[in-house]
Design a protein around this motif. Sequence first.
Motif, mmCIF file in Angstrom:
data_model
loop_
_atom_site.group_PDB
_atom_site.id
_atom_site.type_symbol
_atom_site.label_atom_id
_atom_site.label_comp_id
_atom_site.label_asym_id
_atom_site.label_seq_id
_atom_site.Cartn_x
_atom_site.Cartn_y
_atom_site.Cartn_z
ATOM 1 N N LYS A 1 -21.189 -11.109 -40.893
ATOM 2 C CA LYS A 1 -22.193 -10.303 -41.599
ATOM 3 C C LYS A 1 -23.572 -10.808 -41.232
ATOM 4 O O LYS A 1 -23.738 -11.953 -40.825
ATOM 5 C CB LYS A 1 -21.994 -10.417 -43.116
ATOM 6 C CG LYS A 1 -20.672 -9.878 -43.596
ATOM 7 C CD LYS A 1 -20.529 -10.006 -45.090
ATOM 8 C CE LYS A 1 -19.136 -9.519 -45.501
ATOM 9 N NZ LYS A 1 -18.962 -9.551 -46.939
ATOM 10 N N GLU B 1 -28.941 -10.829 -44.128
ATOM 11 C CA GLU B 1 -29.332 -9.947 -45.242
ATOM 12 C C GLU B 1 -28.116 -9.499 -46.051
ATOM 13 O O GLU B 1 -28.170 -9.416 -47.280
ATOM 14 C CB GLU B 1 -30.117 -8.729 -44.731
ATOM 15 C CG GLU B 1 -31.518 -9.052 -44.287
ATOM 16 C CD GLU B 1 -32.334 -9.742 -45.386
ATOM 17 O OE1 GLU B 1 -32.339 -9.261 -46.534
ATOM 18 O OE2 GLU B 1 -32.963 -10.776 -45.091
ATOM 19 N N GLU B 2 -27.006 -9.200 -45.384
ATOM 20 C CA GLU B 2 -25.782 -8.816 -46.099
ATOM 21 C C GLU B 2 -25.282 -9.970 -46.967
ATOM 22 O O GLU B 2 -24.902 -9.761 -48.124
ATOM 23 C CB GLU B 2 -24.689 -8.392 -45.100
ATOM 24 C CG GLU B 2 -24.962 -7.062 -44.439
ATOM 25 C CD GLU B 2 -23.960 -6.746 -43.343
ATOM 26 O OE1 GLU B 2 -23.473 -5.602 -43.322
ATOM 27 O OE2 GLU B 2 -23.667 -7.636 -42.505
ATOM 28 N N TRP B 3 -25.289 -11.206 -46.422
ATOM 29 C CA TRP B 3 -24.860 -12.357 -47.209
ATOM 30 C C TRP B 3 -25.771 -12.554 -48.420
ATOM 31 O O TRP B 3 -25.302 -12.843 -49.521
ATOM 32 C CB TRP B 3 -24.836 -13.630 -46.355
ATOM 33 C CG TRP B 3 -23.690 -13.727 -45.402
ATOM 34 C CD1 TRP B 3 -23.749 -13.799 -44.046
ATOM 35 C CD2 TRP B 3 -22.295 -13.766 -45.728
ATOM 36 N NE1 TRP B 3 -22.488 -13.870 -43.513
ATOM 37 C CE2 TRP B 3 -21.574 -13.858 -44.531
ATOM 38 C CE3 TRP B 3 -21.583 -13.732 -46.928
ATOM 39 C CZ2 TRP B 3 -20.183 -13.932 -44.484
ATOM 40 C CZ3 TRP B 3 -20.190 -13.796 -46.883
ATOM 41 C CH2 TRP B 3 -19.510 -13.894 -45.679
ATOM 42 N N LYS B 4 -27.079 -12.409 -48.237
ATOM 43 C CA LYS B 4 -28.032 -12.586 -49.348
ATOM 44 C C LYS B 4 -27.761 -11.594 -50.476
ATOM 45 O O LYS B 4 -27.889 -11.932 -51.648
ATOM 46 C CB LYS B 4 -29.472 -12.414 -48.866
ATOM 47 C CG LYS B 4 -30.030 -13.629 -48.194
ATOM 48 C CD LYS B 4 -31.485 -13.405 -47.814
ATOM 49 C CE LYS B 4 -32.030 -14.597 -47.082
ATOM 50 N NZ LYS B 4 -33.418 -14.388 -46.643
ATOM 51 N N LYS B 5 -27.397 -10.372 -50.128
ATOM 52 C CA LYS B 5 -27.114 -9.336 -51.132
ATOM 53 C C LYS B 5 -25.817 -9.622 -51.885
ATOM 54 O O LYS B 5 -25.704 -9.315 -53.059
ATOM 55 C CB LYS B 5 -27.024 -7.955 -50.468
ATOM 56 C CG LYS B 5 -28.346 -7.392 -50.050
ATOM 57 C CD LYS B 5 -28.150 -6.032 -49.382
ATOM 58 C CE LYS B 5 -29.461 -5.524 -48.816
ATOM 59 N NZ LYS B 5 -29.284 -4.281 -48.057
ATOM 60 N N GLU B 6 -24.823 -10.181 -51.207
ATOM 61 C CA GLU B 6 -23.491 -10.363 -51.789
ATOM 62 C C GLU B 6 -23.308 -11.670 -52.556
ATOM 63 O O GLU B 6 -22.480 -11.734 -53.461
ATOM 64 C CB GLU B 6 -22.434 -10.284 -50.692
ATOM 65 C CG GLU B 6 -22.324 -8.909 -50.076
ATOM 66 C CD GLU B 6 -21.293 -8.846 -48.972
ATOM 67 O OE1 GLU B 6 -20.403 -9.717 -48.930
ATOM 68 O OE2 GLU B 6 -21.379 -7.927 -48.153
ATOM 69 N N TYR C 1 -25.324 -18.691 -51.608
ATOM 70 C CA TYR C 1 -25.951 -18.411 -50.313
ATOM 71 C C TYR C 1 -26.497 -19.699 -49.707
ATOM 72 O O TYR C 1 -26.286 -19.982 -48.523
ATOM 73 C CB TYR C 1 -27.069 -17.373 -50.468
ATOM 74 C CG TYR C 1 -27.847 -17.154 -49.200
ATOM 75 C CD1 TYR C 1 -27.348 -16.340 -48.179
ATOM 76 C CD2 TYR C 1 -29.073 -17.783 -48.999
ATOM 77 C CE1 TYR C 1 -28.046 -16.162 -47.001
ATOM 78 C CE2 TYR C 1 -29.779 -17.601 -47.825
ATOM 79 C CZ TYR C 1 -29.269 -16.801 -46.829
ATOM 80 O OH TYR C 1 -29.956 -16.630 -45.656
#
Length: 174
Positions: free
Chosen positions: A45, A48-53, A59
Amino acid sequence: MKTLIGIILISALSACGRVNSPRTVYTMNAGLDEVLEDTLAKIVKTDEEWKKELSPEAYDVLRKEGTEQAFTGKYWDNKADGIYHCAGCDLPLFDSETKFKSGTGWPSFYEPINTVNVGEKEDNKYGWQRIEVVCNRCDGHLGHVFEDGPEPTGLRYCINSAALTFHNRYKTSE
């Protein structure tokens, strides 16, 4: 029935060890490693995807190789029966049966669930040599492994609570 077969299979295989130079790595279900390797698909990912999830703490630990403060994580003193999974991808990593009180303030285990799900890398940051522990599916940083743990392995997997989620093991009535 599937649970009973799984328990019998894991019990039969748990006596097996696997040599992983320069030290022996013990595993709760050695022999399943090759099967798991074929089915363990990498999760990739964007940052940005990791930060959202992930939570900010998860994180920082999983993606930025951070370390939570000792005695502050939600699992350092957890005594419940179950399985610890990766907080990034939910891959099973450690069984509570291998958890022990290390006095360090982080959840500590003497072996991972298997040698496929949990990986190790050299970590020479900060002027000293350590072995970093990572989730092999999402490459998330979990913590470090040291050679000062209890028998039977002599290892201490020192893992950040923020890198984990805990799944209680539910016992079925007979």
